[in-house]
Design a protein around this motif. Structure first.
Motif, PDB file in Angstrom:
ATOM      1  N   ASP A  26       0.861  -1.175   0.000  1.00 24.75           N
ATOM      2  CA  ASP A  26       0.000   0.000   0.000  1.00 24.75           C
ATOM      3  C   ASP A  26       0.902   1.231   0.000  1.00 24.75           C
ATOM      4  OD1 ASP A  26      -1.706   2.241   1.024  1.00 24.75           O
ATOM      5  OD2 ASP A  26      -3.197   0.640   1.102  1.00 24.75           O
ATOM      6  N   PRO A  27       0.645   2.199  -0.842  1.00 25.53           N
ATOM      7  CA  PRO A  27       1.503   3.394  -0.872  1.00 25.53           C
ATOM      8  C   PRO A  27       1.491   4.164   0.437  1.00 25.53           C
ATOM      9  CG  PRO A  27      -0.471   3.703  -2.222  1.00 25.53           C
ATOM     10  CD  PRO A  27      -0.415   2.252  -1.869  1.00 25.53           C
ATOM     11  N   ARG A  28       0.452   4.010   1.260  1.00 21.53           N
ATOM     12  CA  ARG A  28       0.438   4.692   2.547  1.00 21.53           C
ATOM     13  C   ARG A  28       1.403   4.055   3.537  1.00 21.53           C
ATOM     14  NH1 ARG A  28      -5.898   4.139   3.294  1.00 21.53           N
ATOM     15  NH2 ARG A  28      -5.263   2.136   2.394  1.00 21.53           N
ATOM     16  N   ILE A  29       1.829   2.814   3.275  1.00 31.98           N
ATOM     17  CA  ILE A  29       2.791   2.135   4.136  1.00 31.98           C
ATOM     18  C   ILE A  29       4.185   2.224   3.550  1.00 31.98           C
ATOM     19  CG2 ILE A  29       3.417  -0.079   5.165  1.00 31.98           C
ATOM     20  CD1 ILE A  29       0.475  -0.818   5.079  1.00 31.98           C
ATOM     21  N   GLU A  30       4.312   1.930   2.279  1.00 32.84           N
ATOM     22  CA  GLU A  30       5.597   1.936   1.583  1.00 32.84           C
ATOM     23  C   GLU A  30       5.655   3.132   0.645  1.00 32.84           C
ATOM     24  OE1 GLU A  30       7.936  -0.038   2.311  1.00 32.84           O
ATOM     25  OE2 GLU A  30       6.866  -1.497   3.552  1.00 32.84           O
ATOM     26  N   ARG A  83       7.186   5.504  -4.491  1.00 36.06           N
ATOM     27  CA  ARG A  83       7.793   6.598  -5.236  1.00 36.06           C
ATOM     28  C   ARG A  83       8.849   6.063  -6.202  1.00 36.06           C
ATOM     29  NH1 ARG A  83       9.675   9.050  -1.262  1.00 36.06           N
ATOM     30  NH2 ARG A  83       7.745  10.139  -0.706  1.00 36.06           N
ATOM     31  N   ARG A  84       9.617   5.060  -5.722  1.00 34.82           N
ATOM     32  CA  ARG A  84      10.643   4.482  -6.607  1.00 34.82           C
ATOM     33  C   ARG A  84       9.995   3.769  -7.786  1.00 34.82           C
ATOM     34  NH1 ARG A  84      14.794   1.893  -2.104  1.00 34.82           N
ATOM     35  NH2 ARG A  84      15.650   3.877  -1.370  1.00 34.82           N
ATOM     36  N   LYS A  85       8.857   3.077  -7.554  1.00 34.46           N
ATOM     37  CA  LYS A  85       8.188   2.382  -8.651  1.00 34.46           C
ATOM     38  C   LYS A  85       7.682   3.372  -9.687  1.00 34.46           C
ATOM     39  CE  LYS A  85       6.771  -1.757  -6.100  1.00 34.46           C
ATOM     40  NZ  LYS A  85       5.620  -2.558  -5.616  1.00 34.46           N
ATOM     41  N   ARG A  86       7.123   4.483  -9.218  1.00 32.84           N
ATOM     42  CA  ARG A  86       6.626   5.483 -10.172  1.00 32.84           C
ATOM     43  C   ARG A  86       7.776   6.085 -10.957  1.00 32.84           C
ATOM     44  NH1 ARG A  86       3.298   6.995  -5.738  1.00 32.84           N
ATOM     45  NH2 ARG A  86       4.696   8.742  -5.305  1.00 32.84           N
ATOM     46  N   THR A  87       8.906   6.278 -10.283  1.00 30.37           N
ATOM     47  CA  THR A  87      10.066   6.840 -10.979  1.00 30.37           C
ATOM     48  C   THR A  87      10.592   5.870 -12.020  1.00 30.37           C
ATOM     49  OG1 THR A  87      10.633   8.081  -8.986  1.00 30.37           O
ATOM     50  CG2 THR A  87      12.349   7.834 -10.656  1.00 30.37           C
ATOM     51  N   ALA A  88      10.591   4.578 -11.673  1.00 26.32           N
ATOM     52  CA  ALA A  88      11.104   3.573 -12.617  1.00 26.32           C
ATOM     53  C   ALA A  88      10.163   3.412 -13.792  1.00 26.32           C
ATOM     54  CB  ALA A  88      11.306   2.237 -11.898  1.00 26.32           C
ATOM     55  N   ALA A  89       8.845   3.566 -13.543  1.00 25.85           N
ATOM     56  CA  ALA A  89       7.867   3.393 -14.636  1.00 25.85           C
ATOM     57  C   ALA A  89       7.749   4.614 -15.519  1.00 25.85           C
ATOM     58  CB  ALA A  89       6.510   3.058 -14.033  1.00 25.85           C
TER      59      ALA A  89
END
Length: 382
Positions: free
Chosen positions: A362-366, A371-377
């Motif tokens: 969950d983005p509220r936990i991790e 943020r890293r996943k969005r940057t990589a995508a």
């Protein structure tokens, strides 16, 4: 004339009997209440002894790894216990002797340097704020407050007997803790066998595993703190030698012990004595000592300590400080010292014996991971 018929004659109310169980219940209630009062009285009377046994148990857990090493090398358990405790007491006495010597020398140097420091301080105030104070004026004002000083002196004299009694009581308590710790450490296998004899076979392995876990956490905490103290003592001793501060070795040992065994704020507390020593040499050195203490505390908390305690005791810094404060409030200095290994042991028990569940992503936990996943995508632009 009306004559009451037999049917209209009022009947006497039936007598209600006390239940047969009620007297017995009242007696049992009184007996249990008396037993409760007796247990409460005994508990308050034995609180000091229970605290001594609790502290002695943790001390024996901390000494167990060193004793086990000597036993594996063929040393009898009684002799190994004696060697470990004698070595520990020797180190503690050496530290206390160095500390007393350091405090006496610091007080003597401050007494000799106080006139010079006062003159320099008064000159700085006069030059900075355009005043015309003199040391003589300050001494006269201090003499006018002699009644206050005399009151403090009388209060200290009245409390001298109470302080001496407290010190003697503390020494007696320390000796009692040491005696019980030696017995618990030397008779550790016998104690474990006695407890296991009271448990069914299925529970014996669980108890022994919990005992080993407590030894690992308590001993790991102690030895990791000793290593941190040695590194801190060397670093501060070398830095104080560079500044030409008197007694750099003793001050380094003081720094090492306080900074290692008091989490988060230990280095700042330890800096008080070297700062006073530096004031007798050069006030600028006191500033350098404070800056070095801040830098070293950051280095110890964020770089050094996580690597040393990763395999022994891993307790969050905020939880460690909270546990130290709670232990100090409950048991004083000894409680503050034992708070972190007790917290680490409890944390280990909870991690092994409390059921845990997988946490859904969950983005509220991790937030960092998301943020890293969005940057990589995100598409890259040439």
């Amino acid at each position: 004339m009306d004559i009451d018929s037999p049917d209209n004659t009022p009947q006497a109310p039936a007598r209600t009997r006390m239940p047969k169980w009620l007297p017995r219940a009242m007696v049992l209630a009184l007996v249990f209440f008396g037993l409760f009062l007796l247990a409460d009285w005994a508990f308050h009377r034995l609180t000091g002894l229970l605290i001594v046994l609790f502290v002695a148990f943790f001390v024996s857990l901390a000494m167990e790894p060193a004793v086990a090493v000597l036993v594996r090398r063929g040393v009898p358990r009684g002799l190994a216990t004696g060697l470990v405790f004698v070595g520990t007491f020797a180190c503690v006495l050496a530290f206390l002797a160095a500390l007393v010597t350091l405090l006496v020398e610091t007080a003597t140097n401050l007494a000799h340097e106080t006139p010079r420091l006062l003159n320099e301080g008064v000159d700085w105030i006069n030059n900075t704020f355009g005043q015309h104070f003199t040391v003589h004026d300050l001494s006269q004002r201090l003499l006018h407050e002699s009644d206050l000083i005399e009151g403090y002196a009388h209060t200290a004299a009245d409390n001298a007997w109470g302080v001496s009694t407290t010190v003697l009581g503390g020494l007696a308590q320390i000796l009692t803790i040491a005696l019980f710790s030696v017995y618990l450490t030397a008779g550790g296998p016998r104690v474990r066998r006695t407890v296991c004899s009271l448990l069914p076979p299925a529970r014996q392995q669980t108890f022994l595993h919990a005992w080993d876990l407590a030894i690992d956490k308590t001993g790991g905490y102690l030895y990791s703190r000793v290593l941190l103290a040695i590194i801190s003592a060397i670093a501060h001793g070398v830095f104080l030698s560079i500044l030409h501060i008197p007694n750099p070795i003793a001050l380094g040992v003081w720094f090492g012990v306080i900074s290692a065994f008091i989490p988060t704020i230990g280095t700042y507390i330890a800096a008080i004595v070297p700062v006073f020593v530096a004031l007798t040499v050069d006030p600028l050195d006191a500033v350098w000592i404070l800056l070095f203490a801040v830098v070293y505390q950051w280095f110890q908390d964020y770089l050094l300590q996580p690597r040393i305690t990763a395999r022994t005791v891993d307790v969050n810094a905020a939880i460690a400080l909270l546990s130290v404060l709670a232990g100090g409030a409950l048991l004083g200095a000894v409680g503050a010292l034992l708070a972190i290994p007790a917290t680490a042991t409890l944390q280990a028990f909870l991690s092994e014996y409390v059921k845990h569940f997988a946490v859904a992503e969950d983005p509220r936990i991790e937030q960092t991971t998301a943020r890293r996943k969005r940057t990589a995508a995100a598409p890259t632009h040439d």
